[in-house]
Design a protein around this motif. Sequence first.
Motif, short mmCIF file in Angstrom:
data_model
loop_
_atom_site.label_atom_id
_atom_site.label_comp_id
_atom_site.label_asym_id
_atom_site.label_seq_id
_atom_site.Cartn_x
_atom_site.Cartn_y
_atom_site.Cartn_z
N SER A 380 2.30 -1.54 15.46
CA SER A 380 2.51 -2.86 16.11
C SER A 380 1.52 -3.10 17.24
O SER A 380 1.88 -3.60 18.30
N ALA A 381 0.26 -2.77 16.99
CA ALA A 381 -0.75 -2.83 18.05
C ALA A 381 -1.73 -3.98 17.85
O ALA A 381 -2.78 -4.04 18.50
N GLY A 382 -1.37 -4.93 16.97
CA GLY A 382 -2.32 -6.02 16.67
C GLY A 382 -2.45 -7.05 17.77
O GLY A 382 -3.46 -7.74 17.85
N ALA A 383 -1.42 -7.19 18.62
CA ALA A 383 -1.47 -8.20 19.67
C ALA A 383 -1.59 -7.54 21.03
O ALA A 383 -0.90 -6.54 21.30
N TYR A 384 -2.43 -8.08 21.88
CA TYR A 384 -2.63 -7.57 23.25
C TYR A 384 -3.01 -6.09 23.22
O TYR A 384 -2.64 -5.32 24.10
N GLY A 385 -3.71 -5.68 22.18
CA GLY A 385 -4.23 -4.33 22.08
C GLY A 385 -5.70 -4.38 22.43
O GLY A 385 -6.10 -4.19 23.58
N MET A 386 -6.52 -4.70 21.42
CA MET A 386 -7.96 -4.74 21.63
C MET A 386 -8.37 -5.75 22.70
O MET A 386 -9.31 -5.51 23.45
N THR A 387 -7.66 -6.87 22.79
CA THR A 387 -8.08 -7.89 23.77
C THR A 387 -7.87 -7.42 25.21
O THR A 387 -8.50 -7.94 26.12
#
Length: 428
Positions: A380-387
Amino acid sequence: MSHFAYRNRTLHIENLPLAQVAAEFGTPTYVYSRASLEENFAAYANACKQHGRSDAHGALVCYSVKSNSNLAVLNLLGKLGSGFDIVSGGELLRVIAAGGDPRKVIFSGVGKSREEMRLALSHDILCFNVESIPELHRLNAIALEMGKRAPVSLRVNPNVDAKTHPYISTGLKDNKFGIAFEEAIATYKVAASLPGLQVVGIDCHIGSQLLDDAPLLEALDKVIELVDTLNDAGIVLHHLDIGGGIGITYDDEKPVAVADYLARLFARIDDWRAKKYAGNNITVLFEPGRSIVGNAGVLLTEVQYLKHGETKNFAVVDAAMNDLMRPAMYEAWHGVQALQKREGSSQVYDVVGPVCESGDWLARARALTLEQGDLLAIMSAGAYGMTMASNYNTRGRAAEVLVDGEQSMLIRKREMPADLFALESIPK
Ligand SMILES: *Cc1c(COP(=O)(O)O)cnc(C)c1O
């Protein structure tokens, strides 16, 4: 449906073993499922369609770019018809570079600079979501300089409790966002009096990771109240933007289904418009981020060392707080799954990174069966992960990969150390 599942003890993304992605692109690497992104966007788009609203007429989903701004993600969503909610000039340039339509862009944020306003006006964006009176005056002056009228919406603060983490709750009185409910009408009157502005909408965004839609519907009722008062004062709005905020399952949370939330929301809006406006409708905007990308991505990492201490065991992995800041920042919980499930008894580990901070942990107290060199997926790392990733400790940011069926495509190269100091110089 989840596009991350075990087959024969091997964790797959769509039809591809994640271990294959790690072997090809290394770790740490963010990996996203195209099917998952498409399905999550479709949940919004289909619900709009079912209620007789489409992109051209009556509804627009403006994906929140800050949740995951990779060009490939933006391009995919743009092709599906998405608009975009941006919070900086940089995000606008990303949307354009990704082939997104700037006329479907709304610009949120409390601190828009003159330059950002000029940039957005030059691309004829759909709307500025304005958060203060000084911002109205600045936007008015710049629009007049450019011989334009800036479309504006005011972000009002409905003062409802989103019942989420204080750092991601934005709709209460005492935070920096929005215009106080009690001051909204007076502020609209200021906006309507400025010749460089065109008042087109109203917006709110009460927080993130909301599991229940009750606070959103409560916010809607407050916004409706304002639209009516404005209408009676001769200020007629063309759109109503209810923001983003629907949560996802990280652990065992049970967030409201997007379809159910939108059904309740449209029912209220349709009922209101039928009664008060003889059915004359109002366009509805959404700004979802997390609910579109959050569960579409994972972060792959490799176990470097296992440390068995007196009171605690640590799995030291090659991903860290600079890659995924959410645990350190919000004490957020992310699932941890082995890419290849081992037999044997588990031990309880804290999964930590190599960064020199005690706050550098990704997961705490997890029962895992591990050996050095094992590969893990932080779920569940697709949001507010890389950004939210940084270069702290001069760590290059992770690679990003998009998977479609059995195919994997590199959508961002791993940063190399030389990239990290390329902009620096030593005075002579
Ligand atoms: C961050 C943000 C969003 C997206 O929120 P999610 O919880 O990711 O859906 C929407 N609108 C605004 C103004 C935001 O700042």
